[in-house]
Design an enzyme around this catalytic site. Structure first.
Site, PDB file in Angstrom:
ATOM      1  N   ASP A  58     -11.921  24.557 -33.795  1.00 48.44           N
ATOM      2  CA  ASP A  58     -11.400  24.993 -35.531  1.00 48.44           C
ATOM      3  C   ASP A  58     -10.942  24.221 -35.972  1.00 48.44           C
ATOM      4  OD1 ASP A  58      -9.418  24.534 -32.807  1.00 48.44           O
ATOM      5  OD2 ASP A  58      -8.320  25.930 -34.163  1.00 48.44           O
ATOM      6  N   ASP A  70      -8.220  19.409 -33.027  1.00 44.37           N
ATOM      7  CA  ASP A  70      -8.513  19.423 -32.186  1.00 44.37           C
ATOM      8  C   ASP A  70      -9.730  19.178 -31.024  1.00 44.37           C
ATOM      9  OD1 ASP A  70      -8.644  22.267 -32.332  1.00 44.37           O
ATOM     10  OD2 ASP A  70      -7.408  22.887 -31.521  1.00 44.37           O
ATOM     11  N   TYR A 109      -4.004  31.085 -30.391  1.00 41.49           N
ATOM     12  CA  TYR A 109      -5.082  31.815 -30.889  1.00 41.49           C
ATOM     13  C   TYR A 109      -5.214  33.469 -30.141  1.00 41.49           C
ATOM     14  CZ  TYR A 109      -6.998  28.895 -33.900  1.00 41.49           C
ATOM     15  OH  TYR A 109      -6.616  28.042 -34.637  1.00 41.49           O
ATOM     16  N   GLU A 160      -2.592  20.292 -40.755  1.00 44.31           N
ATOM     17  CA  GLU A 160      -3.630  20.270 -39.605  1.00 44.31           C
ATOM     18  C   GLU A 160      -4.475  20.750 -40.990  1.00 44.31           C
ATOM     19  OE1 GLU A 160      -5.131  21.149 -35.331  1.00 44.31           O
ATOM     20  OE2 GLU A 160      -3.098  22.229 -36.053  1.00 44.31           O
TER      21      GLU A 160
END
Length: 500
Positions: A89, A92, A240, A480
């Site tokens: 996603d 990571d 999440y 990120e």
């Protein structure tokens, strides 16, 4: 951003009420003051290329991001299933199903509404969707079960290593009848349904498979109601975690199923559940956890085309969404930075910028076809204004901002060099064939040097509320990239590449 020195309408505006004056000043500078030109077609190409850098599994022969290699080839083995493929996603090495499904829905919507202006990049956009849907089909292959995540986030976040070297726990998380997750299942149903439209003429049998699976997954989501973070809390929180509730995903899934299937049952479901599932809540939120603004804009197309007058309340909500994000109209949930960027509290602000801008553009097109404008008190927000507002956000991302830098890696003369992304920041397998262990990667994370691998097209979380940007890996909220930042941007860039 280069401003015209003659753009000084202060005397003209002096007699207007202050709130309206602020709005008009913003509007005049948006419409009258020239900004630097951008190569939207180049940015579009790069925004789609980014997804190849996020691929998990066995990479295909036509893989263009060559510094990546195969990774996570045994995903799902712990549960006796094949869960290889899909996307990481962000920076990571976890495959989180909730944001992946939302990414898939928005990529599909981008193609549905703006694919005709993608030119040579449309096949690449379709490939990006299929890489996700192939995985989502695997994740939903068992009746009454949806596999929603692969990888233990705490184990993963304790390491800084390449996906190709990954030796952290690849825990498999699922939802089922006793452990519901209507949010992630509803979003997965929406993704499969939206993608079925993308493939309807390109691959009819695949399209039917996607739609049939979407129907089954939605039935599961609706029958077993609950938030997935209550079922598998440690696996998804605080990363999440479902904060907004699962109700919006049920409406969202039904809306996409209606669009894909034209079955009256889904329209009746929407009407019957509009109040129960709180369609009018948080109308200016849209992202992986909150679909309210998207629901209202998507369904409004039916109303504006004159096909569903009994869904008029959704258009009213969509109009209210537009009014709430106009510059110069104060709203506690939507602010603008001094440089003109939409800003909402929380991390990774660019996810809000691209998703809300996508809705502005999509709604402006729906309004144009219906010859309609949005009344916002004394102001009438025309489709042209909404397009300009969306374009202003895109131009900010591409370099028209106080930092004079593009927030898309590889676009323009100046862009982020130290993005918070494991694969980009560590030497590639080609450059360093030996294994780099969990903690051995820390020196690369802490290094002041630029990342050795350019993740072309990645759009980072972006600057803070004062337009400042640190360009530092430890500042993950700013540095990120994520798939769900890029997905709606694909549609925006496709449109502006043809309508600069």
């Amino acid at each position: 951003m280069a401003r015209n020195p003659r753009c000084s309408p202060a005397k003209f505006l002096a007699n207007f009420p202050s709130l309206f004056r602020i709005f008009l000043l913003s509007l005049l500078c948006l419409l009258a003051c020239p900004v630097s030109g951008h190569d939207y077609a180049d940015a579009l190409r790069k925004s789609i290329l980014f997804f190849e850098g996020q691929r998990s599994g066995e990479l295909p022969p036509d893989q263009r991001v060559r510094w990546r290699r195969d990774s996570a080839l045994h995903d799902g083995a712990a549960a006796g299933v094949d869960l290889t493929g899909g996307y990481y996603d962000a920076g990571d090495n976890i495959k989180f199903g909730f944001p992946m499904a939302f990414t898939t829905t928005l990529l599909s919507w981008s193609i549905i509404d703006f694919g005709r202006t993608m030119g040579a990049e449309r096949p690449n956009a379709v490939k990006a969707v299929r890489w996700a849907t192939d995985y989502l089909l695997k994740a939903t292959a068992l009746p009454g079960v949806v596999f929603v995540q692969v990888g233990d986030p705490f184990s993963d976040h304790n390491c800084w290593e390449r996906p190709e070297d990954m030796d952290t726990l690849r825990t498999v998380y699922k939802i089922d009848g006793r452990h519901p997750g209507s949010d992630v299942a509803g979003e997965t149903a929406a993704a499969l349904a939206a993608a079925s439209i993308v493939f309807r003429s390109r691959d009819p049998s695949y399209s039917r498979l996607l739609l049939d699976r979407a129907v089954k997954v939605f039935e599961f989501a609706d029958r077993h109601r609950g938030a997935y973070s209550n079922s598998i809390r440690r696996g998804v929180c605080p990363f999440y975690c479902d904060v907004n509730g699962y109700q919006d995903e049920l409406l969202w899934g039904a809306a996409w199923l209606h669009k894909a299937s034209r079955r009256r049952a889904y329209r009746e479901y929407i009407i019957r559940n509009e109040v129960v599932l709180r369609a009018g809540d948080t109308i200016n939120e849209f992202g992986w956890d909150n679909k309210h603004a998207g629901i209202n804009v998507l369904i409004s197309k039916e109303v504006l085309m004159g096909r569903s007058p009994d869904l008029k309340s959704f258009q009213n909500n969509a109009d209210a969404f537009i009014c709430s994000i106009l510059p110069g109209i104060s709203h506690p949930q939507v602010q603008y930075s001094p440089g003109g960027l939409i800003f909402k509290a929380g991390g990774s602000n660019m996810q809000h910028v691209t998703s809300l801008s996508f809705l502005l553009l999509a709604y402006s097109n729906y309004l144009s076809h219906a010859n309609h404008a949005v009344p916002c008190g004394d102001i009438s927000a025309s489709p042209a204004l909404l397009k300009q507002l969306a374009k202003r956000q895109v131009d900010y991302i591409l370099g028209d901002n106080p930092m004079r830098m593009s927030y898309m890696v590889g676009y323009g003369a100046r862009y982020p060099q130290r993005i918070h992304h494991r694969a980009s920041s560590l030497p590639s397998v080609a450059a360093h064939p030996a294994h780099i262990g969990c903690k051995a990667g820390s020196r690369y994370f802490l290094s002041p040097n630029p990342n050795p691998n350019l993740l072309v097209g990645a759009v980072v979380g972006g600057p803070n509320s004062t337009d400042a940007f640190p360009d530092s890996r430890p500042f993950f909220q700013e540095s990120e990239p994520t798939t769900y930042i890029n997905a709606p941007l694909v549609g925006l860039l496709a449109y502006f590449s043809a309508h600069p």
